[in-house]
Design a protein around this motif. Structure first.
Motif, PDB file in Angstrom:
ATOM      1  N   ALA A  16       8.438   0.628  -1.521  1.00  0.00           N
ATOM      2  CA  ALA A  16       7.215   1.145  -0.913  1.00  0.00           C
ATOM      3  C   ALA A  16       6.392  -0.045  -0.438  1.00  0.00           C
ATOM      4  CB  ALA A  16       6.429   1.946  -1.949  1.00  0.00           C
ATOM      5  N   LEU A  17       5.573   0.167   0.573  1.00  0.00           N
ATOM      6  CA  LEU A  17       4.693  -0.892   1.096  1.00  0.00           C
ATOM      7  C   LEU A  17       3.257  -0.558   0.722  1.00  0.00           C
ATOM      8  CD1 LEU A  17       6.335  -1.092   4.627  1.00  0.00           C
ATOM      9  CD2 LEU A  17       6.574  -2.790   2.794  1.00  0.00           C
ATOM     10  N   TYR A  18       2.579  -1.532   0.129  1.00  0.00           N
ATOM     11  CA  TYR A  18       1.170  -1.367  -0.250  1.00  0.00           C
ATOM     12  C   TYR A  18       0.401  -2.612   0.150  1.00  0.00           C
ATOM     13  CZ  TYR A  18       2.053   2.830  -2.965  1.00  0.00           C
ATOM     14  OH  TYR A  18       2.381   4.109  -3.335  1.00  0.00           O
ATOM     15  N   PHE A  19      -0.706  -2.409   0.867  1.00  0.00           N
ATOM     16  CA  PHE A  19      -1.545  -3.533   1.278  1.00  0.00           C
ATOM     17  C   PHE A  19      -0.706  -4.624   1.943  1.00  0.00           C
ATOM     18  CE2 PHE A  19      -3.789  -1.507  -2.296  1.00  0.00           C
ATOM     19  CZ  PHE A  19      -4.885  -1.047  -1.591  1.00  0.00           C
ATOM     20  N   PHE A  20       0.174  -4.193   2.858  1.00  0.00           N
ATOM     21  CA  PHE A  20       1.002  -5.087   3.689  1.00  0.00           C
ATOM     22  C   PHE A  20       2.095  -5.801   2.885  1.00  0.00           C
ATOM     23  CE2 PHE A  20      -3.575  -5.660   4.979  1.00  0.00           C
ATOM     24  CZ  PHE A  20      -3.583  -4.581   5.841  1.00  0.00           C
ATOM     25  N   THR A  39       8.972   1.970  -6.466  1.00  0.00           N
ATOM     26  CA  THR A  39       8.032   3.015  -6.060  1.00  0.00           C
ATOM     27  C   THR A  39       6.785   2.972  -6.908  1.00  0.00           C
ATOM     28  OG1 THR A  39       7.836   5.415  -5.738  1.00  0.00           O
ATOM     29  CG2 THR A  39       9.041   4.692  -7.672  1.00  0.00           C
ATOM     30  N   LYS A  40       5.715   3.569  -6.421  1.00  0.00           N
ATOM     31  CA  LYS A  40       4.525   3.762  -7.250  1.00  0.00           C
ATOM     32  C   LYS A  40       4.293   5.259  -7.485  1.00  0.00           C
ATOM     33  CE  LYS A  40      -0.169   1.952  -7.702  1.00  0.00           C
ATOM     34  NZ  LYS A  40      -1.238   1.198  -6.997  1.00  0.00           N
ATOM     35  N   TYR A  41       4.398   6.057  -6.428  1.00  0.00           N
ATOM     36  CA  TYR A  41       4.105   7.489  -6.541  1.00  0.00           C
ATOM     37  C   TYR A  41       5.334   8.376  -6.289  1.00  0.00           C
ATOM     38  CZ  TYR A  41      -0.777   6.101  -6.737  1.00  0.00           C
ATOM     39  OH  TYR A  41      -1.984   5.530  -7.113  1.00  0.00           O
ATOM     40  N   GLY A  42       6.506   7.794  -6.104  1.00  0.00           N
ATOM     41  CA  GLY A  42       7.721   8.619  -6.091  1.00  0.00           C
ATOM     42  C   GLY A  42       8.386   8.850  -4.750  1.00  0.00           C
ATOM     43  N   SER A  43       7.721   8.585  -3.632  1.00  0.00           N
ATOM     44  CA  SER A  43       8.376   8.926  -2.367  1.00  0.00           C
ATOM     45  C   SER A  43       9.550   7.990  -2.060  1.00  0.00           C
ATOM     46  CB  SER A  43       7.387   9.000  -1.207  1.00  0.00           C
ATOM     47  OG  SER A  43       6.553   7.890  -1.143  1.00  0.00           O
ATOM     48  N   THR A  44       9.435   6.733  -2.483  1.00  0.00           N
ATOM     49  CA  THR A  44      10.566   5.810  -2.255  1.00  0.00           C
ATOM     50  C   THR A  44      11.758   6.206  -3.128  1.00  0.00           C
ATOM     51  OG1 THR A  44       8.938   4.109  -1.774  1.00  0.00           O
ATOM     52  CG2 THR A  44      11.193   3.359  -2.118  1.00  0.00           C
ATOM     53  N   GLY A  67       5.858   7.334   5.290  1.00  0.00           N
ATOM     54  CA  GLY A  67       5.546   7.538   3.879  1.00  0.00           C
ATOM     55  C   GLY A  67       4.882   8.878   3.624  1.00  0.00           C
ATOM     56  N   ARG A  68       4.496   9.055   2.390  1.00  0.00           N
ATOM     57  CA  ARG A  68       3.770  10.260   1.973  1.00  0.00           C
ATOM     58  C   ARG A  68       2.480   9.836   1.309  1.00  0.00           C
ATOM     59  NH1 ARG A  68       8.695  13.118  -1.126  1.00  0.00           N
ATOM     60  NH2 ARG A  68       9.635  14.211   0.644  1.00  0.00           N
ATOM     61  N   LEU A  88       9.184   1.916   2.900  1.00  0.00           N
ATOM     62  CA  LEU A  88       8.525   3.205   3.114  1.00  0.00           C
ATOM     63  C   LEU A  88       7.046   2.945   3.259  1.00  0.00           C
ATOM     64  CD1 LEU A  88      10.443   5.662   2.632  1.00  0.00           C
ATOM     65  CD2 LEU A  88       8.746   6.377   0.992  1.00  0.00           C
ATOM     66  N   GLY A  89       6.461   3.444   4.316  1.00  0.00           N
ATOM     67  CA  GLY A  89       5.075   3.113   4.441  1.00  0.00           C
ATOM     68  C   GLY A  89       4.205   3.981   5.301  1.00  0.00           C
TER      69      GLY A  89
HETATM   70  C1  FMN Z   1      -3.704   2.180  -1.499  1.00  0.00           C
HETATM   71  C2  FMN Z   1      -2.587   2.319  -0.505  1.00  0.00           C
HETATM   72  C3  FMN Z   1      -2.238   1.240   0.312  1.00  0.00           C
HETATM   73  C4  FMN Z   1      -1.180   1.374   1.245  1.00  0.00           C
HETATM   74  N1  FMN Z   1      -0.858   0.313   2.044  1.00  0.00           N
HETATM   75  C5  FMN Z   1       0.141   0.453   2.973  1.00  0.00           C
HETATM   76  C6  FMN Z   1       0.511  -0.639   3.838  1.00  0.00           C
HETATM   77  O1  FMN Z   1      -0.051  -1.732   3.788  1.00  0.00           O
HETATM   78  N2  FMN Z   1       1.506  -0.458   4.740  1.00  0.00           N
HETATM   79  C7  FMN Z   1       2.155   0.740   4.847  1.00  0.00           C
HETATM   80  O2  FMN Z   1       3.028   0.880   5.696  1.00  0.00           O
HETATM   81  N3  FMN Z   1       1.859   1.784   4.016  1.00  0.00           N
HETATM   82  C8  FMN Z   1       0.864   1.672   3.097  1.00  0.00           C
HETATM   83  N4  FMN Z   1       0.556   2.707   2.256  1.00  0.00           N
HETATM   84  C9  FMN Z   1       1.334   3.960   2.332  1.00  0.00           C
HETATM   85  C10 FMN Z   1       2.420   4.001   1.249  1.00  0.00           C
HETATM   86  O3  FMN Z   1       3.384   3.014   1.507  1.00  0.00           O
HETATM   87  C11 FMN Z   1       3.067   5.400   1.256  1.00  0.00           C
HETATM   88  O4  FMN Z   1       2.136   6.287   0.682  1.00  0.00           O
HETATM   89  C12 FMN Z   1       4.401   5.441   0.533  1.00  0.00           C
HETATM   90  O5  FMN Z   1       5.006   6.705   0.740  1.00  0.00           O
HETATM   91  C13 FMN Z   1       4.226   5.179  -0.950  1.00  0.00           C
HETATM   92  O6  FMN Z   1       5.469   5.095  -1.571  1.00  0.00           O
HETATM   93  P1  FMN Z   1       5.695   5.531  -3.097  1.00  0.00           P
HETATM   94  O7  FMN Z   1       5.349   7.017  -3.203  1.00  0.00           O
HETATM   95  O8  FMN Z   1       7.146   5.290  -3.327  1.00  0.00           O
HETATM   96  O9  FMN Z   1       4.812   4.697  -3.961  1.00  0.00           O
HETATM   97  C14 FMN Z   1      -0.474   2.601   1.332  1.00  0.00           C
HETATM   98  C15 FMN Z   1      -0.828   3.662   0.482  1.00  0.00           C
HETATM   99  C16 FMN Z   1      -1.870   3.535  -0.425  1.00  0.00           C
HETATM  100  C17 FMN Z   1      -2.219   4.696  -1.333  1.00  0.00           C
END
Ligand code: FMN
Length: 172
Positions: A55-59, A10-15, A123-124, A86-87
């Protein structure tokens, strides 16, 4: 007694919140289960099955999830493993389909790994609490979103007992 590790990246806790719901759902069904950060797990000794959430970030998956698979490959090759991502922070079929694609793309980096079940949950986003470099003007201008459907997470976790072929503790 069957014991399940729910490892999360996780990065921000939702996962983490989703992983804790998976663990508590299994526990209520008589399975010993605990959620732990994927980066802190050093051994899988004693576990009967594993759930990995990222968690998914930037694909992409979080790096800890990839490292968890690489570090624990010998043990994971002998255990049933389920995977969730989670995304989506937009409630459209396209966004969920895209997130399933991102989960599959990460999976393709581990040819040996074949999860017994996969899921994507919404996601959140809490723009006020984003840290650098996520707190750019575009992200900060977004409204807060909560698409994490905990009932859907519980329902998926319930199904894992049969998928994992686990024996709940008698009396639970
Ligand atoms: C900068 C940024 C990039 C993100 N990129 C994606 C993405 O590529 N695909 C997706 O499905 N969700 C994406 N998200 C949504 C996150 O996956 C979502 O907020 C998730 O709940 C974060 O999990 P975490 O709280 O466990 O970190 C992105 C969110 C942020 C803030």
């Amino acid at each position: 007694m069957a014991s399940v590790l729910v490892a999360y990246a996780t990065k921000y806790g939702s996962t983490r919140d989703a992983a804790e719901v998976v663990a508590s759902t299994l526990t209520k069904c008589g399975i010993d289960a605990a959620a732990r950060p994927a980066g802190e797990v050093r051994s899988l000794d004693g576990y009967s099955a594993v759930v990995l959430g990222t968690a998914l970030y930037f694909f992409m998956w979080r790096g800890e999830a990839h490292r968890f698979l690489r570090r624990n490959r010998p043990a994971l090759s002998t255990l049933p493993v389920a995977l969730f991502g989670l995304g989506p922070i937009e409630d459209t079929p396209e966004q969920f389909e895209g997130a399933r694609g991102h989960l599959a793309k990460g999976l393709s980096k581990h040819a040996w790994f074949s999860p017994v079940s996969t899921a994507v949950f919404g996601g959140r986003l809490d723009p006020e609490h984003l840290r650098f470099p996520d707190n750019n003007p575009a992200m900060r201008g977004m409204a807060a979103v909560d698409l994490l459907d905990l009932a859907a997470v519980r329902s998926w976790a319930d199904g894992l007992i049969e998928t994992f072929d686990l024996e709940p503790q008698p009396g639970s």
